[in-house]
Design a protein around this motif. Sequence first.
Motif, PDB file in Angstrom:
ATOM      1  N   MET A   1       0.855  -1.182   0.000  1.00  0.00           N
ATOM      2  CA  MET A   1       0.000   0.000   0.000  1.00  0.00           C
ATOM      3  C   MET A   1       0.890   1.230   0.000  1.00  0.00           C
ATOM      4  SD  MET A   1      -2.859   1.526   0.300  1.00  0.00           S
ATOM      5  CE  MET A   1      -3.403   3.129   0.757  1.00  0.00           C
ATOM      6  N   CYS A   2       0.594   2.165  -0.871  1.00  0.00           N
ATOM      7  CA  CYS A   2       1.372   3.388  -0.974  1.00  0.00           C
ATOM      8  C   CYS A   2       0.500   4.561  -0.529  1.00  0.00           C
ATOM      9  CB  CYS A   2       1.843   3.575  -2.404  1.00  0.00           C
ATOM     10  SG  CYS A   2       2.897   5.005  -2.608  1.00  0.00           S
ATOM     11  N   SER A   3       0.993   5.360   0.370  1.00  0.00           N
ATOM     12  CA  SER A   3       0.268   6.540   0.820  1.00  0.00           C
ATOM     13  C   SER A   3       0.706   7.733  -0.014  1.00  0.00           C
ATOM     14  CB  SER A   3       0.571   6.797   2.291  1.00  0.00           C
ATOM     15  OG  SER A   3       1.899   7.276   2.406  1.00  0.00           O
ATOM     16  N   PRO A   4       0.012   8.863   0.094  1.00  0.00           N
ATOM     17  CA  PRO A   4       0.498  10.056  -0.595  1.00  0.00           C
ATOM     18  C   PRO A   4       1.929  10.393  -0.181  1.00  0.00           C
ATOM     19  CG  PRO A   4      -1.733  10.418   0.172  1.00  0.00           C
ATOM     20  CD  PRO A   4      -1.287   9.081   0.719  1.00  0.00           C
ATOM     21  N   TRP A   5       2.237  10.189   1.096  1.00  0.00           N
ATOM     22  CA  TRP A   5       3.607  10.424   1.556  1.00  0.00           C
ATOM     23  C   TRP A   5       4.563   9.498   0.828  1.00  0.00           C
ATOM     24  CZ3 TRP A   5       6.583  13.628   4.301  1.00  0.00           C
ATOM     25  CH2 TRP A   5       7.803  13.158   4.760  1.00  0.00           C
ATOM     26  N   GLY A   6       4.186   8.231   0.686  1.00  0.00           N
ATOM     27  CA  GLY A   6       5.034   7.256   0.019  1.00  0.00           C
ATOM     28  C   GLY A   6       5.225   7.544  -1.461  1.00  0.00           C
ATOM     29  N   ALA A   7       4.311   8.282  -2.055  1.00  0.00           N
ATOM     30  CA  ALA A   7       4.425   8.609  -3.473  1.00  0.00           C
ATOM     31  C   ALA A   7       5.376   9.775  -3.728  1.00  0.00           C
ATOM     32  CB  ALA A   7       3.047   8.947  -4.043  1.00  0.00           C
ATOM     33  N   LEU A   8       5.739  10.502  -2.685  1.00  0.00           N
ATOM     34  CA  LEU A   8       6.613  11.658  -2.844  1.00  0.00           C
ATOM     35  C   LEU A   8       8.076  11.230  -2.862  1.00  0.00           C
ATOM     36  CD1 LEU A   8       4.948  14.127  -0.313  1.00  0.00           C
ATOM     37  CD2 LEU A   8       4.694  14.095  -2.797  1.00  0.00           C
ATOM     38  N   ASN A   9       8.873  11.942  -3.644  1.00  0.00           N
ATOM     39  CA  ASN A   9      10.314  11.686  -3.623  1.00  0.00           C
ATOM     40  C   ASN A   9      10.936  12.454  -2.451  1.00  0.00           C
ATOM     41  OD1 ASN A   9      10.564  14.357  -4.406  1.00  0.00           O
ATOM     42  ND2 ASN A   9      11.127  13.891  -6.507  1.00  0.00           N
ATOM     43  N   ALA A 108      10.580   2.151   5.873  1.00  0.00           N
ATOM     44  CA  ALA A 108      10.537   0.940   6.705  1.00  0.00           C
ATOM     45  C   ALA A 108       9.784   1.201   7.998  1.00  0.00           C
ATOM     46  CB  ALA A 108      11.962   0.464   6.995  1.00  0.00           C
ATOM     47  N   GLU A 109       9.999   2.373   8.580  1.00  0.00           N
ATOM     48  CA  GLU A 109       9.312   2.709   9.825  1.00  0.00           C
ATOM     49  C   GLU A 109       7.808   2.876   9.607  1.00  0.00           C
ATOM     50  OE1 GLU A 109       9.369   6.325  13.075  1.00  0.00           O
ATOM     51  OE2 GLU A 109      11.218   5.826  12.022  1.00  0.00           O
ATOM     52  N   LEU A 110       7.426   3.392   8.449  1.00  0.00           N
ATOM     53  CA  LEU A 110       6.001   3.642   8.167  1.00  0.00           C
ATOM     54  C   LEU A 110       5.301   2.465   7.500  1.00  0.00           C
ATOM     55  CD1 LEU A 110       6.325   7.315   6.898  1.00  0.00           C
ATOM     56  CD2 LEU A 110       5.394   6.545   9.085  1.00  0.00           C
ATOM     57  N   ALA A 111       6.033   1.417   7.164  1.00  0.00           N
ATOM     58  CA  ALA A 111       5.450   0.283   6.430  1.00  0.00           C
ATOM     59  C   ALA A 111       4.249  -0.316   7.164  1.00  0.00           C
ATOM     60  CB  ALA A 111       6.515  -0.783   6.171  1.00  0.00           C
ATOM     61  N   GLY A 112       4.345  -0.468   8.462  1.00  0.00           N
ATOM     62  CA  GLY A 112       3.225  -1.015   9.235  1.00  0.00           C
ATOM     63  C   GLY A 112       1.986  -0.136   9.146  1.00  0.00           C
ATOM     64  N   HIS A 113       2.203   1.171   9.163  1.00  0.00           N
ATOM     65  CA  HIS A 113       1.075   2.104   9.055  1.00  0.00           C
ATOM     66  C   HIS A 113       0.452   2.037   7.660  1.00  0.00           C
ATOM     67  CE1 HIS A 113       1.902   3.859  12.953  1.00  0.00           C
ATOM     68  NE2 HIS A 113       3.173   3.942  12.611  1.00  0.00           N
ATOM     69  N   TYR A 114       1.303   1.929   6.616  1.00  0.00           N
ATOM     70  CA  TYR A 114       0.791   1.797   5.247  1.00  0.00           C
ATOM     71  C   TYR A 114      -0.068   0.541   5.131  1.00  0.00           C
ATOM     72  CZ  TYR A 114       4.384   5.177   3.682  1.00  0.00           C
ATOM     73  OH  TYR A 114       5.168   6.270   3.495  1.00  0.00           O
ATOM     74  N   GLU A 115       0.432  -0.554   5.696  1.00  0.00           N
ATOM     75  CA  GLU A 115      -0.291  -1.827   5.615  1.00  0.00           C
ATOM     76  C   GLU A 115      -1.633  -1.751   6.347  1.00  0.00           C
ATOM     77  OE1 GLU A 115       0.382  -6.364   7.162  1.00  0.00           O
ATOM     78  OE2 GLU A 115       2.143  -5.228   6.503  1.00  0.00           O
ATOM     79  N   ARG A 116      -1.626  -1.172   7.533  1.00  0.00           N
ATOM     80  CA  ARG A 116      -2.866  -1.031   8.305  1.00  0.00           C
ATOM     81  C   ARG A 116      -3.881  -0.153   7.569  1.00  0.00           C
ATOM     82  NH1 ARG A 116      -1.410   1.382  13.593  1.00  0.00           N
ATOM     83  NH2 ARG A 116       0.419   0.403  12.796  1.00  0.00           N
ATOM     84  N   ALA A 117      -3.409   0.939   6.999  1.00  0.00           N
ATOM     85  CA  ALA A 117      -4.311   1.820   6.243  1.00  0.00           C
ATOM     86  C   ALA A 117      -4.850   1.109   5.026  1.00  0.00           C
ATOM     87  CB  ALA A 117      -3.577   3.096   5.830  1.00  0.00           C
ATOM     88  N   GLY A 118      -4.007   0.316   4.363  1.00  0.00           N
ATOM     89  CA  GLY A 118      -4.457  -0.459   3.195  1.00  0.00           C
ATOM     90  C   GLY A 118      -5.535  -1.452   3.557  1.00  0.00           C
ATOM     91  N   ARG A 119      -5.365  -2.132   4.688  1.00  0.00           N
ATOM     92  CA  ARG A 119      -6.390  -3.087   5.141  1.00  0.00           C
ATOM     93  C   ARG A 119      -7.692  -2.379   5.458  1.00  0.00           C
ATOM     94  NH1 ARG A 119      -2.163  -5.415   8.247  1.00  0.00           N
ATOM     95  NH2 ARG A 119      -3.025  -4.416  10.088  1.00  0.00           N
ATOM     96  N   ALA A 120      -7.600  -1.235   6.115  1.00  0.00           N
ATOM     97  CA  ALA A 120      -8.805  -0.478   6.481  1.00  0.00           C
ATOM     98  C   ALA A 120      -9.530  -0.003   5.226  1.00  0.00           C
ATOM     99  CB  ALA A 120      -8.447   0.701   7.370  1.00  0.00           C
ATOM    100  N   LEU A 121      -8.791   0.450   4.243  1.00  0.00           N
ATOM    101  CA  LEU A 121      -9.408   0.915   3.005  1.00  0.00           C
ATOM    102  C   LEU A 121     -10.047  -0.220   2.241  1.00  0.00           C
ATOM    103  CD1 LEU A 121      -6.815   3.538   1.772  1.00  0.00           C
ATOM    104  CD2 LEU A 121      -9.136   3.976   2.605  1.00  0.00           C
ATOM    105  N   SER A 122      -9.357  -1.363   2.157  1.00  0.00           N
ATOM    106  CA  SER A 122      -9.926  -2.492   1.401  1.00  0.00           C
ATOM    107  C   SER A 122     -11.133  -3.070   2.124  1.00  0.00           C
ATOM    108  CB  SER A 122      -8.868  -3.568   1.160  1.00  0.00           C
ATOM    109  OG  SER A 122      -8.459  -4.131   2.396  1.00  0.00           O
ATOM    110  N   TRP A 123     -11.145  -3.009   3.444  1.00  0.00           N
ATOM    111  CA  TRP A 123     -12.289  -3.509   4.216  1.00  0.00           C
ATOM    112  C   TRP A 123     -13.515  -2.628   3.986  1.00  0.00           C
ATOM    113  CZ3 TRP A 123     -13.527  -7.782   6.693  1.00  0.00           C
ATOM    114  CH2 TRP A 123     -14.619  -7.748   7.562  1.00  0.00           C
ATOM    115  N   ASN A 124     -13.285  -1.317   3.853  1.00  0.00           N
ATOM    116  CA  ASN A 124     -14.388  -0.377   3.671  1.00  0.00           C
ATOM    117  C   ASN A 124     -14.825  -0.234   2.221  1.00  0.00           C
ATOM    118  OD1 ASN A 124     -14.592   0.286   6.413  1.00  0.00           O
ATOM    119  ND2 ASN A 124     -12.923   1.762   6.229  1.00  0.00           N
ATOM    120  N   ALA A 125     -14.052  -0.771   1.305  1.00  0.00           N
ATOM    121  CA  ALA A 125     -14.371  -0.592  -0.128  1.00  0.00           C
ATOM    122  C   ALA A 125     -15.524  -1.459  -0.569  1.00  0.00           C
ATOM    123  CB  ALA A 125     -13.146  -0.894  -0.981  1.00  0.00           C
TER     124      ALA A 125
END
Length: 125
Positions: A1-9, A108-125
């Motif tokens: 899962m990529c967040s807007p933060w993750g999409a930035l260089n 690497a530090e934010l990977a867990g947060h990205y994964e959790r947000a991805g699960r929450a989004l896919s659950w609500n979709a």
Amino acid sequence: MCSPWGALNGPARVALLGHELGHFVNGDVRRGPVTQPALTMLGNAADLFRPRGGSDGGGLLVMVGEWLGHLASWTPPPTGLRHRMLGARPWQDPAVTLTEARAARLDAELAGHYERAGRALSWNA
């Protein structure tokens, strides 16, 4: 899962952090929970008074609305003017940079947060 933060260089991440931290450093409270609704409401109200053109003969109410619209829009420079003003400034090298190694550590530090947000989004979709 990529967040807007993750999409930035790296430079964009530094710019975003610097921008947001600047709000705190400069005492900018416009985005606070108390003031944000007031500013949003005022912006929406300004849209009501924004001159539309072609309102000749519209009466006193239209004339007052156009006057208020001009008055409200006179106080911040328009986006185009701000863009030209910033574009006219000479280039400056960034004072803060983000290396690839540090960017990888942040991801690497934010990977867990990205994964959790991805699960929450896919659950609500």
